[in-house]
Every structure is written in structure tokens, then in C-alpha cells.
Design an enzyme around this catalytic site. Structure first.
Site, PDB file in Angstrom:
ATOM      1  N   ASP A 155       9.596  -0.345   7.267  1.00  0.00           N
ATOM      2  CA  ASP A 155      10.221   0.581   8.204  1.00  0.00           C
ATOM      3  C   ASP A 155      11.575   0.062   8.695  1.00  0.00           C
ATOM      4  O   ASP A 155      12.550   0.827   8.764  1.00  0.00           O
ATOM      5  CB  ASP A 155       9.292   0.896   9.384  1.00  0.00           C
ATOM      6  CG  ASP A 155       8.648  -0.337   9.993  1.00  0.00           C
ATOM      7  OD1 ASP A 155       8.822  -1.451   9.446  1.00  0.00           O
ATOM      8  OD2 ASP A 155       7.960  -0.192  11.023  1.00  0.00           O
TER       9      ASP A 155
ATOM     10  N   ASP B 218      -4.391   5.458  12.539  1.00  0.00           N
ATOM     11  CA  ASP B 218      -4.506   5.303  13.984  1.00  0.00           C
ATOM     12  C   ASP B 218      -3.645   6.300  14.751  1.00  0.00           C
ATOM     13  O   ASP B 218      -3.243   6.048  15.887  1.00  0.00           O
ATOM     14  CB  ASP B 218      -4.158   3.872  14.406  1.00  0.00           C
ATOM     15  CG  ASP B 218      -2.787   3.429  13.913  1.00  0.00           C
ATOM     16  OD1 ASP B 218      -2.105   4.215  13.237  1.00  0.00           O
ATOM     17  OD2 ASP B 218      -2.406   2.277  14.214  1.00  0.00           O
TER      18      ASP B 218
ATOM     19  N   HIS C 116       0.830  -1.202   0.000  1.00  0.00           N
ATOM     20  CA  HIS C 116       0.000   0.000   0.000  1.00  0.00           C
ATOM     21  C   HIS C 116       0.867   1.256   0.000  1.00  0.00           C
ATOM     22  O   HIS C 116       0.591   2.208  -0.743  1.00  0.00           O
ATOM     23  CB  HIS C 116      -0.930   0.012   1.198  1.00  0.00           C
ATOM     24  CG  HIS C 116      -1.798   1.228   1.256  1.00  0.00           C
ATOM     25  ND1 HIS C 116      -2.791   1.469   0.329  1.00  0.00           N
ATOM     26  CD2 HIS C 116      -1.804   2.285   2.101  1.00  0.00           C
ATOM     27  CE1 HIS C 116      -3.375   2.634   0.615  1.00  0.00           C
ATOM     28  NE2 HIS C 116      -2.787   3.140   1.678  1.00  0.00           N
TER      29      HIS C 116
ATOM     30  N   SER D 130       2.401  -4.563  15.253  1.00  0.00           N
ATOM     31  CA  SER D 130       3.352  -4.889  16.317  1.00  0.00           C
ATOM     32  C   SER D 130       2.709  -5.675  17.449  1.00  0.00           C
ATOM     33  O   SER D 130       3.396  -6.096  18.383  1.00  0.00           O
ATOM     34  CB  SER D 130       3.978  -3.610  16.880  1.00  0.00           C
ATOM     35  OG  SER D 130       3.011  -2.807  17.503  1.00  0.00           O
TER      36      SER D 130
END
Length: 271
Positions: free
Chosen positions: A128, A49, A26, A160
């Protein structure tokens, strides 16, 4: 301006995979489409979020010239991994901006020149952690505030699995509507280095036990031997994250992590 705002969707492509794989696909598509417009100089990435501070866009506006013009900068981030209530003084730190060798993400800005470098090799997952690897970071820095400009509102969810929820829930989010950010000492790596080394030189070296006992004053230096194991042991005693990626402790610059302990500013530093 929202005049050119548009929604980029990532429909099911049959490739499957877990959340890490879906996120990477994405992000690749979203960034590709955003930079396809020749007028786009930089892109701010904001997950759904995250709550943003009133001066969120003001921060990115203040650091945009640095992100655009300094080849030693990888990105800007609104997030400080050590931005917990116990580690910052909002009154003193609200305008402070630092450089870090650690990419925190969680509301970040990327310049076109960096995307053009990263796009051809964008990973299939764990984007990341991939960005934090030496091959991508290339000794470049992230510009970030001391007081966070984002807050993770679903700290028990996400890819996570909520493993850092007790750190995330204590993050202080700026409530300042307008902030004049102090960016002079981060305009170049030379300026950031000069500021850091001056602080280290002026700070007396103490044992962490003195800090925890309340006998330290002002800004002090607590040394570790340069290994992550030694750093992590100190971080745990201060209630900070004992975590690293690609050998870089969260929030570190040149191996130094600064945390507040009440009125004391503690520089965890290699020799």
C-alpha cells in the site's frame, strides 16, 4: 454476480516474512488470478476485517465508469481517512464523492489497465505504501466517498498494530440502503479542480482559532504554508490524523483537506 466467484488461497511457500510480506504475496496471487479471466474488467479488494455498508456495491457501481475510462484515476476506495463522526455530516455528505491524491485502501477497486501496469513490478512487502509512491501513483487520483462504505472491525489488530485504532473506531459507516451518488464533479480531474477552486475562492480565510472558538460560519479556509509540519499542527488541533505518505496528507486533494467542525466546513489549504 457471484456466478464466477472462487476462493484464491496462498499456501505456505517457505518464503516466510512478516505480515506485510505475506499480504503482498497474497494480493499479487489473488489479483493475478482474478485478472487472468479475460472477462474481468475490474476487481474489488476487500479484507476480512472490514464491515461493508448496505450501499457498498452501489458506490463502486456508480464510480466504475470513471475508474474504467479516466486515465487520471488510479483506483476507487470505499474509505475516507477523515470519515470520523466529528468530521462528517451524514445527512449532508451521504451522497458526496470526492477525488483524493491519497490511496486509502480498506475496500478498493482496481481496473485491469492499472493492474497490467503494476503487476510486473509488484513489491515484496508494504504494497500500500508502495502504491502511494510517485512512481506508481503518477499524479493519478483515488475516487472515494465522504461517508465511509467500510468499517474496520478489528481496529486494535492487524499489521499496523492498532496505532490508529482511536481514529478507526470513530469512523461513521453509511447505513443507507440505496444512494444516488453525486459523481458529476469527479468525472474528470478538470471538473474536480473547478469545484475545489470555486470553493476555495468563495471561502473566507480565517484563523483556526476562530473555528475552535465557534465564531466561524459556513465554509471557511484555513491556510498552512504548504509544509507537512504546518499541516500536521493544524490537523492535530482539529483531532484529525497528522499523518502523510509520500508527502501527501491523508485524504488530501491538491494539498487541501476538508473537515467538518460542527456546522462549519473547514478547508485546510496551502496558499
Amino acid at each position: 454476480s457471484l456466478e464466477r466467484a472462487r476462493v484464491v488461497t496462498q499456501p505456505e511457500d517457505g518464503k516466510g516474512g512478516d505480515g506485510y510480506h505475506r499480504l503482498a504475496r497474497h494480493f499479487r496471487k489473488a489479483l493475478t488470478e482474478a485478472f487472468a479471466d479475460a472477462r474481468t474488467a475490474r476487481v474489488i479488494v476487500l479484507e476480512e476485517d472490514l464491515e461493508v455498508a448496505p450501499d457498498f456495491f452501489g458506490f463502486f457501481g456508480a464510480v466504475a465508469p470513471i475508474v474504467d475510462g479516466d486515465a487520471s484515476v488510479l483506483a476507487a476506495s470505499a474509505w475516507n481517512d477523515n470519515g470520523q463522526r466529528r468530521h462528517v455530516d451524514v445527512a449532508k455528505d451521504i451522497a458526496r464523492v470526492e477525488r483524493s491524491d491519497f490511496f486509502g485502501g480498506l475496500g478498493w477497486m482496481l481496473a485491469r489497465r492499472v493492474w497490467e501496469e503494476l503487476a510486473p513490478k509488484w513489491p515484496d512487502a508494504y504494497w500500500d505504501d508502495w502504491l502511494r509512491e510517485p512512481e506508481q501513483r503518477r499524479n493519478r487520483h483515488v475516487v472515494r466517498p465522504v461517508v465511509c462504505r467500510t468499517f474496520h472491525v478489528k481496529s486494535a489488530r492487524g499489521t499496523s498494530g492498532g496505532q490508529y485504532s482511536h481514529f478507526l473506531s470513530d469512523i461513521v459507516l453509511s447505513q443507507s440502503a440505496e444512494t444516488v451518488f453525486d459523481v458529476d464533479d469527479v468525472r474528470s480531474s478538470a471538473a474536480a479542480d473547478a469545484r475545489l477552486f470555486a470553493k476555495l475562492e468563495a471561502a473566507p480565510r480565517v484563523d483556526l482559532g476562530d473555528v475552535l472558538a465557534g465564531s466561524a460560519r459556513g465554509t471557511v479556509r484555513v491556510e498552512y504554508d504548504g509544509s507537512f509540519a504546518a499541516y500536521a499542527a493544524l490537523a492535530r488541533r482539529l483531532g484529525a490524523m497528522d499523518n502523510e505518505k509520500a508527502g501527501v496528507p491523508r485524504g488530501a486533494y491538491r494539498g487541501v483537506v476538508e473537515l467538518r467542525r460542527g456546522p462549519v466546513s473547514v478547508l485546510l489549504s496551502p496558499p
